[in-house]
Design an enzyme around this catalytic site. Structure first.
Site, PDB file in Angstrom:
ATOM      1  N   GLU A  94      40.945  10.229  12.193  1.00 14.00           N
ATOM      2  CA  GLU A  94      40.570   8.849  12.535  1.00 14.00           C
ATOM      3  C   GLU A  94      41.776   8.052  13.013  1.00 14.00           C
ATOM      4  OE1 GLU A  94      37.383   7.296   9.700  1.00 14.00           O
ATOM      5  OE2 GLU A  94      38.742   8.319   8.335  1.00 14.00           O
ATOM      6  N   ASP A 132      36.952   4.508  13.538  1.00 14.21           N
ATOM      7  CA  ASP A 132      38.338   4.164  13.234  1.00 14.21           C
ATOM      8  C   ASP A 132      39.287   4.686  14.305  1.00 14.21           C
ATOM      9  OD1 ASP A 132      38.514   2.526  10.915  1.00 14.21           O
ATOM     10  OD2 ASP A 132      37.669   4.195   9.780  1.00 14.21           O
ATOM     11  N   HIS A 171      28.554  -4.782  12.509  1.00 17.19           N
ATOM     12  CA  HIS A 171      27.597  -4.451  11.441  1.00 17.19           C
ATOM     13  C   HIS A 171      26.173  -4.410  11.962  1.00 17.19           C
ATOM     14  CE1 HIS A 171      30.661  -5.795   8.399  1.00 17.19           C
ATOM     15  NE2 HIS A 171      30.341  -4.577   8.077  1.00 17.19           N
ATOM     16  N   CYS A 175      31.628  12.320  13.555  1.00 17.87           N
ATOM     17  CA  CYS A 175      30.735  11.598  12.641  1.00 17.87           C
ATOM     18  C   CYS A 175      30.824  10.092  12.806  1.00 17.87           C
ATOM     19  CB  CYS A 175      30.997  11.999  11.193  1.00 17.87           C
ATOM     20  SG  CYS A 175      32.627  11.544  10.618  1.00 17.87           S
TER      21      CYS A 175
END
Ligand code: PEP
Ligand code: MG
Length: 551
Positions: A411, A435, A184, A482
């Protein structure tokens, strides 16, 4: 001088004095007080009042959403019921420390039991209790420090609540001892354009006031810079500031091959900043971020208003909206209600939407209505698509609502390996490298202990990207990237060499990636990508790409 190493985020450099973030304090022991009841009561009262005043002061200074959070905390601190609970414990002979700790813990349990909005505030109580305890003990409060001057923040890692309050005027750079490139903290640092080094284990030795140079491109912290080195950094910073003033050109390689540079956004209000940084459109609009705290599915009207606001900001430009990606680290109460032992492998992404098809249909309705009222080029895509059948299902459904361009996020290794067949049913693919790395490397993207596996440079991940790139080229369909990988300037070149036709990233990363692309032709990019693919592991791929790029 010694040099500490970690994973650099972005390309920035910064210099300044270190301020360490205080660690969470251990809970006090339950022991009888040696002071009078009156003295303990006064200590507790003064500490609570000081913390409430401090929170209110910070609230007034920050403004915006953070102001509301801090004001609510200040009010909770002085709640009269809580004060009574503290007094009762002191009257029974407790120390102020124990009384505060125990009263807050009891209050927390009560709020959790009530649930709803109050339940959500329960976690705030821990933070307030820690602050009051710090006051009582005369030590710095845990959380982001506020020394009143610009500083380099050194922390083990940052909690999401801390990150919301980071004052970007003051925090010159961030160094964490824990965390990997998709933690994060790293994602947030990239989003906010903060110069950061994560996973720098050696940073535990840095002390307050020590001057350092943080070089994100090199992934290093110089912990004893000379004056000449500091002056050189200041020159570099001035040169970058001058470059940033020049209006951004469209993304392109050195030979003129256009590579669309797009923004990853979570809310429409971030659009203006993305446009200012030269985003040529949006490559990933994460719609679930709009509804993370909602307990019920948003209405078509609510959704339509948000999508209209987004599309209006990008008139004439491409905007890729991802349908709700709920589950695992982003559960939505109205889509994920069952407990799952391994939520990352559960009913998430398109699987969850399909299980609540009414919600999927409502979202497509809202998107089609917003599209009809605006002039952006709207593309829609489904998250976490695994099979050819899921691809055909989603794109057919999107077309049913009149949405012209429908694609899928790749992903999962399964959809990358069958990319040619997946793309036969879709208008485009967008590779979510966060992912894709997690599932290829079998490493939870949220878990610090396996962060070293979470590296999109790994040749296994690159090979899957190549599968998708090759399939796109054969079928003449666009392949975007992305995930966070697109924000790494050298990896961006590799991804283009593997067949990516657009790159989408946190807007703060656009400038560095744009500069990096202009330094290489398409032939160079392919050669650099081949060098990375031939390596055995992520570090080897990075080194091979650096050598092939001559950097
Ligand atoms: C990804 O997985 O790379 C991605 C872009 O989606 P998210 O990070 O939202 O899961
Ligand atoms: Mg994803």
């Amino acid at each position: 001088m010694s040099v500490l190493r970690g994973v650099g985020i972005g390309q920035g450099v910064a210099t300044g004095p270190v301020v360490r973030m205080a660690e969470a304090m251990p809970a006090p022991q339950e022991q009888p007080s040696t002071l009078s009841v009156e003295d303990e009561r006064t200590r507790a009262r003064e500490a609570v009042a000081a913390v409430a005043a401090e929170l209110q002061q910070r609230a007034d200074a920050v403004g915006g959403a953070a102001q509301e959070v801090l004001e609510a905390q200040a009010m909770i601190a002085e709640d009269p019921t809580l004060q009574d609970e503290i007094d009762t414990r002191i009257d029974q002979g407790s120390t102020a420390e124990w009384a505060v700790h125990d009263a807050f813990a009891g209050f927390r349990a009560t709020l959790e039991a009530v649930g709803g909005y109050l339940g959500e505030r329960a976690a705030d109580l821990d933070d307030i209790a820690q602050r009051v305890l710090a006051h009582l003990r005369g030590v710095p409060a845990p959380g982001v420090p506020d020394p009143g001057h610009p500083f380099v923040l050194v922390a083990r890692d940052l909690a999401p609540a801390d990150t919301a309050l980071l004052n970007l005027e003051q925090v010159l750079a961030l160094i964490t001892t824990d965390g990997g490139p998709t933690s994060h903290t790293a994602i947030l640092a990239r989003e906010k354009g903060i110069v950061a080094i994560v996973g720098a284990t050696g940073a535990a030795s840095l002390s307050d006031g020590q001057s350092v140079i943080v070089d994100a491109a090199a992934g290093t912290v110089n912990d004893a810079p000379t004056e000449a080195e500091i002056a050189a950094v200041e020159e570099r910073l001035a040169a970058r500031a001058a470059e940033d003033d020049v209006p951004a050109a469209p993304g392109a390689l050195a030979d003129g091959t256009p590579i669309l540079l797009l923004a990853n956004l979570g809310k429409p209000s971030d659009a203006a900043d993305a446009v200012a940084r030269g985003a040529e459109g949006v490559g990933l609009f994460r719609t679930e971020f709009l509804f993370l705290s909602a307990s019920q599915a948003p209405t078509i009207e609510q959704q339509r208003a948000s999508y209209i606001e987004l599309l209006q900001a990008f008139e004439g430009k491409k905007v890729v909206v991802r349908l709700l990606d709920a589950g695992a680290d982003k559960p939505l109460a109205f889509l994920n209600d069952a407990h799952e032992e391994n939520p990352a492998l559960g009913l998430r992404g398109l699987r969850a939407l399909r299980a609540s098809e009414d919600i999927l249909r409502e979202q497509l309705t809202a998107l089609a209505e917003a599209d009809a009222k605006t002039a952006a080029d709207l593309w829609v895509m489904a998250p976490m698509v695994t099979t050819v059948e899921e691809t055909a299902y989603f794109t057919a459904l999107a077309k049913e609502y009149g949405l012209k361009t429908a694609g899928v996020m790749v992903e999962v290794p399964a959809s990358a390996l069958l990319a040619d067949r997946v793309l036969a049913h879709a208008d485009f693919a967008s590779i979510g490298t966060n992912d894709l790395t997690q599932y290829t490397m079998a490493a939870d993207r949220l878990l610090g202990s396996v962060a070293s596996f979470q590296d999109p440079w790994h040749p296994a991940v690159l090979r899957l990207v190549r599968e998708v790139g090759d399939a796109g080229a054969r079928l003449g369909k666009p392949v975007g990237i992305c995930g966070e990988a697109a924000a790494d300037p050298l990896l961006a070149v590799v991804l283009v060499g593997l067949g990516a036709t657009s790159l989408s990233m946190a807007p703060a990363a656009l400038g560095d990636v744009r500069r990096s692309l202009t330094a290489h032709s398409l032939d160079d990019a392919r050669r650099i990508a081949q060098a990375a693919l031939a390596a055995d592991d992520a570090d080897g791929a990075r080194d091979a790409a650096r050598a092939a790029a001559g950097s």
